[in-house]
Design an enzyme around this catalytic site. Structure first.
Site, short mmCIF file in Angstrom:
data_model
loop_
_atom_site.label_atom_id
_atom_site.label_comp_id
_atom_site.label_asym_id
_atom_site.label_seq_id
_atom_site.Cartn_x
_atom_site.Cartn_y
_atom_site.Cartn_z
CG ASP A 1 -2.17 0.79 1.09
OD1 ASP A 1 -2.06 2.01 0.90
OD2 ASP A 1 -3.25 0.21 1.14
CG ASP B 1 2.37 4.65 -6.58
OD1 ASP B 1 1.73 3.95 -7.38
OD2 ASP B 1 2.23 5.89 -6.48
CB VAL B 2 0.18 -0.65 -7.74
CG1 VAL B 2 -0.01 -1.47 -6.48
CG2 VAL B 2 -0.96 0.35 -7.95
CE1 TYR C 1 -12.48 3.65 -8.03
CE2 TYR C 1 -14.73 3.55 -8.82
CZ TYR C 1 -13.74 3.08 -7.99
OH TYR C 1 -14.00 2.05 -7.11
CE LYS D 1 -11.09 0.37 -9.34
NZ LYS D 1 -10.46 -0.68 -8.53
P1 NAD Z 1 -9.79 2.50 0.23
O1 NAD Z 1 -9.54 3.83 -0.35
O2 NAD Z 1 -10.05 2.37 1.68
O3 NAD Z 1 -8.62 1.48 -0.13
C1 NAD Z 1 -7.77 1.62 -1.24
C2 NAD Z 1 -6.34 1.33 -0.78
O4 NAD Z 1 -5.47 1.42 -1.92
C3 NAD Z 1 -5.84 2.38 0.23
O5 NAD Z 1 -5.22 1.73 1.31
C4 NAD Z 1 -4.84 3.21 -0.57
O6 NAD Z 1 -3.84 3.78 0.23
C5 NAD Z 1 -4.32 2.18 -1.56
N1 NAD Z 1 -3.78 2.76 -2.80
C6 NAD Z 1 -4.36 3.71 -3.59
N2 NAD Z 1 -3.57 3.99 -4.64
C7 NAD Z 1 -2.47 3.20 -4.52
C8 NAD Z 1 -1.29 3.02 -5.29
N3 NAD Z 1 -1.07 3.73 -6.40
N4 NAD Z 1 -0.37 2.13 -4.86
C9 NAD Z 1 -0.56 1.41 -3.73
N5 NAD Z 1 -1.65 1.54 -2.96
C10 NAD Z 1 -2.61 2.41 -3.35
O7 NAD Z 1 -11.03 1.88 -0.60
P2 NAD Z 1 -11.78 0.48 -0.47
O8 NAD Z 1 -13.22 0.75 -0.31
O9 NAD Z 1 -11.08 -0.40 0.48
O10 NAD Z 1 -11.59 -0.08 -1.95
C11 NAD Z 1 -10.66 -1.12 -2.24
C12 NAD Z 1 -10.82 -1.54 -3.69
O11 NAD Z 1 -12.14 -2.02 -3.93
C13 NAD Z 1 -10.59 -0.39 -4.68
O12 NAD Z 1 -9.89 -0.89 -5.80
C14 NAD Z 1 -11.99 0.01 -5.08
O13 NAD Z 1 -12.03 0.54 -6.37
C15 NAD Z 1 -12.73 -1.32 -4.99
N6 NAD Z 1 -14.17 -1.08 -4.74
C16 NAD Z 1 -14.63 -0.73 -3.51
C17 NAD Z 1 -15.98 -0.50 -3.31
C18 NAD Z 1 -16.56 -0.14 -1.97
O14 NAD Z 1 -17.74 0.18 -1.91
N7 NAD Z 1 -15.83 -0.18 -0.89
C19 NAD Z 1 -16.86 -0.61 -4.39
C20 NAD Z 1 -16.34 -0.94 -5.65
C21 NAD Z 1 -14.99 -1.19 -5.82
#
Ligand code: NAD
Ligand code: UDP
Ligand code: UDP
Length: 310
Positions: free
Chosen positions: A31, A56-57, A143, A147
């Protein structure tokens, strides 16, 4: 298995790390902490099967692993719109790097995709064969299109290199460990209600969503990962819809809050209605959500009560 969870310090990622460790896997959480926090995974550091890498990915990474859950990407509109170029890079360059890693190590790889790939849908509920209604140049596009491109990359690495891929289309999910300032609706409303601040409804509040409790969602993600041969997208979400005004009133009731509703401008391209058709997940994964909104909201309210009083 030795499993890499990108976005492992985020809301969903930290719950997923916990669940994978409980089932005996070794877990590497990766992360860059842009929206996640070490506090979400603090309690895992004492487990010898857990490691954390700050990275960072969008940059390449070389590890030896057997499975990958790619969750790295801010999920809240407020957060992903604050640096839209980085959001798109995270989805696209991130997917390329992790698919490259999966190709080299022959790891199975799951992409956390989203209901946002359907955009502002003109059919309801949405099933996996619907191609969506997405604005390519709006404020949500970084976004949505990121995706969508990631789904294309996953599908092409499957077709071209025979990678064992999974694509989970996740619908709105909530629960403990959402960040207090995340900006998504459930955490906003609960934090506002608990501090007796006005509840901010965007637009007229008649837009609908359906909310899945985090434990249900994580069990679906793991089932999808474990199920052999499912290389096409699968919707995961709760199939019960509610509008934002009713959601605000439920949260006011459960928190016994004195907050009043205030109406703010509706952000551009905010989807009017979103609802998952989960027939496919029910059939091939034998999965469906169990936690109803009252139980899930009350658990989330308890979490935020503790955070706010700390
Ligand atoms: P979140 O923002 O809490 O988690 C995302 C994590 O990714 C964070 O810890 C952030 O620091 C990390 N991150 C962001 N960019 C990064 C990078 N370039 N390199 C490394 N780490 C990075 O959000 P979440 O709700 O936990 O979502 C997690 C995943 O699930 C995401 O990909 C999101 O698109 C997907 N998602 C979530 C939901 C939801 O309702 N929670 C719905 C649809 C999709
Ligand atoms: N990559 C990585 N880790 C690996 C293997 C690859 O980060 O263990 C990255 C690397 O940056 C590469 C990308 O993934 O550019 C795509 O890899 P692939 O093998 O598909 O493409 P190529 O290396 O041929 O461009
Ligand atoms: N929303 C709201 N007030 C808030 C935050 C969000 O009315 O304080 C609305 C938002 O406009 C959207 C819905 O709640 O219609 C869900 O928003 P969220 O950001 O949680 O996720 P989205 O489904 O839009 O990605």
């Amino acid at each position: 298995m030795k499993i890499l969870v990108t976005g492992g310090a985020g809301f969903l990622g930290s719950h997923l790390c916990e669940k994978l460790l409980l089932t005996g896997h070794e877990v590497v959480a990766l992360d860059n902490l842009v929206t996640g926090s070490k506090a979400n995974i603090d309690h895992l550091f004492s487990n010898s099967k857990f490691e954390f890498i700050r990275h960072d990915v969008t940059f390449p990474i070389y590890l030896e692993i057997e499975g990958i859950f790619n969750l790295a990407c801010p999920a809240s509109p407020k957060k992903y719109q604050s640096d839209p170029v980085q959001t798109l890079k995270t989805s696209v360059h991130g997917a390329i790097n992790l698919l490259g890693l999966a190709k080299r190590t022959k790891a199975k790889i799951l992409q956390a995709s989203t209901s946002e790939i359907y955009g502002d849908p003109n059919v309801s509920p949405q099933n996996e064969s619907y191609w969506g209604n997405v604005n390519p140049i709006g404020i949500r596009s970084c976004y949505d299109e990121g995706k969508r491109a990631a789904e294309t990359l996953f599908s092409d690495y499957h077709r071209q290199y025979n990678l064992d891929i999974r694509i989970a289309r996740i619908f709105n999910t909530y629960g403990p460990k959402m960040a207090e300032d995340d900006g998504r609706v459930v955490s906003n409303f609960i934090v506002q209600a608990l501090s007796n601040q006005p509840i901010t409804i965007y637009g007229d509040g008649n837009q609908t969503r359906s909310f899945c409790y985090v434990d249900d969602l994580i069990s679906g993600l793991v089932k999808l990962f474990d199920q052999p041969g499912i290389n096409t997208p699968v919707n995961l979400g709760n199939p019960v819809a509610i509008n934002m005004k009713d959601l605000a009133n439920e949260i006011i009731k459960y928190t016994k809050s004195e907050s009043k509703l205030v109406f703010k401008d509706l952000p551009q391209d905010d989807p009017v209605d979103r609802l998952p058709d989960i027939t496919k997940a029910r059939k091939i994964l034998n999965w469906e959500p169990f936690v109803d909104r009252e139980a899930g909201l009350n658990k989330t309210i308890e979490y935020f009560k503790n955070i706010l009083s700390a």
